[in-house]
Write an enzyme that holds these catalytic residues in place. Structure first.
Site, PDB file in Angstrom:
ATOM      1  N   HIS A  48       0.878  -1.179   0.000  1.00  0.00           N
ATOM      2  CA  HIS A  48       0.000   0.000   0.000  1.00  0.00           C
ATOM      3  C   HIS A  48       0.916   1.230   0.000  1.00  0.00           C
ATOM      4  O   HIS A  48       0.964   2.001   0.943  1.00  0.00           O
ATOM      5  CB  HIS A  48      -0.931  -0.030   1.217  1.00  0.00           C
TER       6      HIS A  48
ATOM      7  N   GLU B 263      -4.096  -0.097  -5.464  1.00  0.00           N
ATOM      8  CA  GLU B 263      -4.202   1.067  -6.344  1.00  0.00           C
ATOM      9  C   GLU B 263      -2.884   1.389  -7.075  1.00  0.00           C
ATOM     10  O   GLU B 263      -2.276   2.437  -6.856  1.00  0.00           O
ATOM     11  CB  GLU B 263      -4.655   2.289  -5.536  1.00  0.00           C
TER      12      GLU B 263
ATOM     13  N   TYR C 169     -14.635   5.518  -5.016  1.00  0.00           N
ATOM     14  CA  TYR C 169     -14.975   6.731  -4.272  1.00  0.00           C
ATOM     15  C   TYR C 169     -15.872   7.679  -5.065  1.00  0.00           C
ATOM     16  O   TYR C 169     -16.713   8.350  -4.489  1.00  0.00           O
ATOM     17  CB  TYR C 169     -13.692   7.489  -3.874  1.00  0.00           C
TER      18      TYR C 169
ATOM     19  N   GLU D 269     -12.347  -0.783  -0.697  1.00  0.00           N
ATOM     20  CA  GLU D 269     -12.386   0.534  -0.044  1.00  0.00           C
ATOM     21  C   GLU D 269     -13.566   1.318  -0.585  1.00  0.00           C
ATOM     22  O   GLU D 269     -13.843   1.292  -1.791  1.00  0.00           O
ATOM     23  CB  GLU D 269     -11.139   1.382  -0.350  1.00  0.00           C
TER      24      GLU D 269
END
Ligand code: IFM
Length: 455
Positions: A122, A167, A297, A362
Site C-alpha cells: 500500500h 491502487e 470513491y 475501499e
C-alpha cells in the site's frame, strides 16, 4: 434502503486501513524508512507538514483497535504490511519484531472472529529500493515477489487472503508523473513504465504466493472510476475514453485479459517501450487471481480540454481532458458522490472476468468532523454516504454481480498521504493529541446495520 439480510450470510463486512497511515512507530523494531518517510519530510509535500511517525500509534494500540472493530460487528479487517517493517531495507532478512507485530495482529483478529485480509503493498516502498530506481526499474518487481513469498511463508498460517497491490494507478501516476505522492518524481509518460513494473510485480507475486501456500486466496486491488462524457460530442466521448483508459483499462486489461489497451499506450506515446518488453510479461501479469478488489470513491465526468494548458498531471495526456463539476454533492476531498458509479465499475470489471469474485476493498468519505461538548462526533453525511454505497452493493448483487464483500475506508481517522492529518475518513474519530478513539455516529450506523437493526 437495504438491510443486512439482503446480503448473503457469508458476505464479508469489514473496515480497511494501511500501514503508513495508522501504524506510527516508524523507527522501532528495526523498521527502515520507506519512500513516504522520506517524502513526508520534503518541505511543502504534505498539506499540514505532518508525517506518519505517530499517526494512530496503531503498533502500540492494535489490541484496543481490534476490540473497536469487534464492537462495530465487522467480520473482516483489511490492513497492509509495511515492507520495511517486515524486511528492513527491503532485503531478505525478516525482522523478528516486525513479524511479531503482524502475527500478534492476525492472532488478535482471529481470536475475535475477524478474518484478516492483508495487502502487501500500500505504497510504502523501502527507500533503498527507490534509491535503486524504484518502480521505474524492472528489478523492483522481482524484489516485490521475493517479499511476497517471505510474507506469505511467515504469515500464511494465519492469513489466507492476500492482496498484492493497492491502487497501482496511484503508485505509478501520483508517484512518478504528477509527483504529489512519494517518491515525488515527475517522469512524464515514463510513469507508465512504473505501472508495468508494478503489474509485473503483482503477477510474479501471485506465482510466488501460490508456490509457497497453495491454499492462499490472492487478488489485487484497483481504484476504478466510473467515467462518463459530459455530452455526446465526439470530443467529450474521446475525453472519457482517455480517462477510462488510463485510470481503469490500463490495469484491468493486463490483469484480467492478458493484454494492454493499445489506445492507451498510443495516448501515452509509450507503445514502443511496451512492445520492447519481454513477451512473457503480459502472461505473467495475467496470472489467474482468486478475486478482484475494487476501491471506489467517485465518478469522473469529462469534456475535451485544452492541450496547451501545460498542467503537470497525474494522467499524462489528460491535458486533453477537463473534469466537469456536475453539481452533485461532494465530500471534503471535492469528490462527487455518485453511488451508482460503484455499480458501473463493478460491471466493467465483471465484463472482463464473469466468474471472478469481486470485493469493494475501499469506499468512504472525508468530512470535517468535530467533537461536540458532550464528547460525541456526529457525522450524518458520512453515514449517508455509507448507506447509499451499501445500497449500491445490494443493487449490484440484485443484478447478479459476484460481489462478496465490502470494506469501509476507514476504520479510524488516519494520516491521509499528501493531506496529512487534515482529512478524516474514519468511522472512529481519533484525537491525535491524546490518541483517544470515539466511535462516530456513522460507526454507530454501521454497527446497527450489521446487527440487522435497520438504521
Ligand atoms: O486513504 C486512501 C487510501 O490509502 C487509498 N485509497 C483512497 C483513500 C482515501 O484517499
Amino acid at each position: 434502503m437495504s438491510v443486512r439480510t439482503d446480503f448473503p450470510a457469508d458476505f464479508v463486512w469489514g473496515t480497511a486501513t494501511a500501514a503508513y497511515q495508522v501504524e506510527g512507530a516508524t523507527s522501532e523494531g528495526g523498521r527502515t524508512p520507506s519512500i513516504w518517510d522520506v517524502f513526508a519530510r520534503v518541505p511543502g509535500a504534505i498539506a499540514d507538514g505532518t508525517t506518519g511517525d505517530v499517526a494512530d500509534d496503531h503498533v502500540h494500540r492494535f489490541l484496543d483497535d481490534v476490540d473497536l472493530m469487534a464492537s462495530l460487528g465487522v467480520n473482516s479487517y483489511r490492513f497492509s504490511i509495511s515492507w520495511s517493517r517486515l524486511l528492513p531495507s527491503g532485503g531478505e532478512a525478516v525482522s523478528p519484531d516486525g513479524l511479531a507485530f503482524y502475527r500478534a495482529l492476525a492472532n488478535a483478529l482471529l481470536e475475535r472472529g475477524i478474518r484478516p485480509y492483508a495487502t502487501l503493498y500500500h505504497w510504502d516502498l523501502p527507500q533503498e529500493l527507490e534509491d535503486a530506481g524504484g518502480w521505474l526499474e524492472r528489478g523492483t518487481a522481482d524484489a516485490f515477489a521475493r517479499y511476497a513469498r517471505i510474507a506469505v511463508r511467515e504469515l500464511g498460517d494465519l492469513v489466507t487472503d492476500w492482496i498484492t497491490l493497492n491502487e497501482p494507478w496511484c503508485s505509478a501516476f501520483l508517484g512518478y508523473a504528477s509527483g504529489v505522492h512519494a517518491p515525488g518524481k515527475q517522469a512524464g509518460s515514463s510513469a507508465a513504465h512504473a505501472a508495468h513494473h508494478l503489474l509485473l510485480g503483482h503477477g510474479k507475486a501471485v506465482a510466488a504466493i501460490r508456490e509457497e501456500r497453495p491454499e492462499a486466496s490472492v487478488g489485487i486491488t484497483l481504484n476504478l472510476y466510473s467515467t462518463r462524457p459530459a455530452s455526446p460530442s465526439a470530443a467529450d466521448v474521446d475525453a472519457a475514453r482517455r480517462i477510462d483508459g488510463l485510470q481503469n483499462r490500463l490495469f484491468l486489461e493486463p490483469v484480467l485479459a492478458g493484454h494492454y489497451p493499445d489506445d492507451v499506450l498510443d495516448d501515452l506515446g509509450e507503445r514502443g517501450w511496451f512492445e520492447s518488453q519481454p513477451a512473457d510479461d503480459v502472461r505473467t501479469i495475467a496470472a489467474p487471481v482468486d478475486f478482484l478488489g475494487v476501491n471506489y470513491y467517485s465518478r469522473h465526468t469529462t469534456a475535451a480540454g485544452d492541450a496547451d494548458a501545460g498542467v503537470v498531471s497525474a494522467n499524462p495526456g489528460s491535458e486533453f481532458v477537463r473534469f466537469i463539476d456536475t453539481g452533485a454533492a461532494h465530500t471534503q476531498m471535492g469528490w462527487e458522490i455518485h453511488p451508482d458509479g460503484l455499480i458501473d465499475v463493478l460491471e466493467q470489471a465483471h465484463a472482463y472476468a464473469p466468474e471472478l469474485p469481486l470485493y469493494v476493498t475501499e469506499n468512504g468519505s472525508a468530512y470535517a468532523d468535530a467533537v461536540a461538548a458532550d464528547g460525541t462526533v456526529d457525522d450524518p453525511e458520512r453515514a449517508e454516504y455509507l448507506r447509499l454505497h451499501v445500497d449500491a452493493c445490494a443493487e449490484a448483487l440484485h443484478r447478479g454481480l459476484p460481489l462478496r464483500g465490502y470494506f469501509c475506508w476507514s476504520l479510524m481517522d488516519n494520516w491521509e498521504w499528501a493531506w496529512g492529518l487534515s482529512r478524516r475518513f474514519g468511522l472512529v474519530y481519533v484525537d491525535y493529541e491524546t490518541q483517544k478513539r470515539t466511535v462516530k455516529s456513522s460507526g454507530e450506523w454501521f454497527r446497527r446495520f450489521l446487527v440487522g437493526d435497520g438504521a
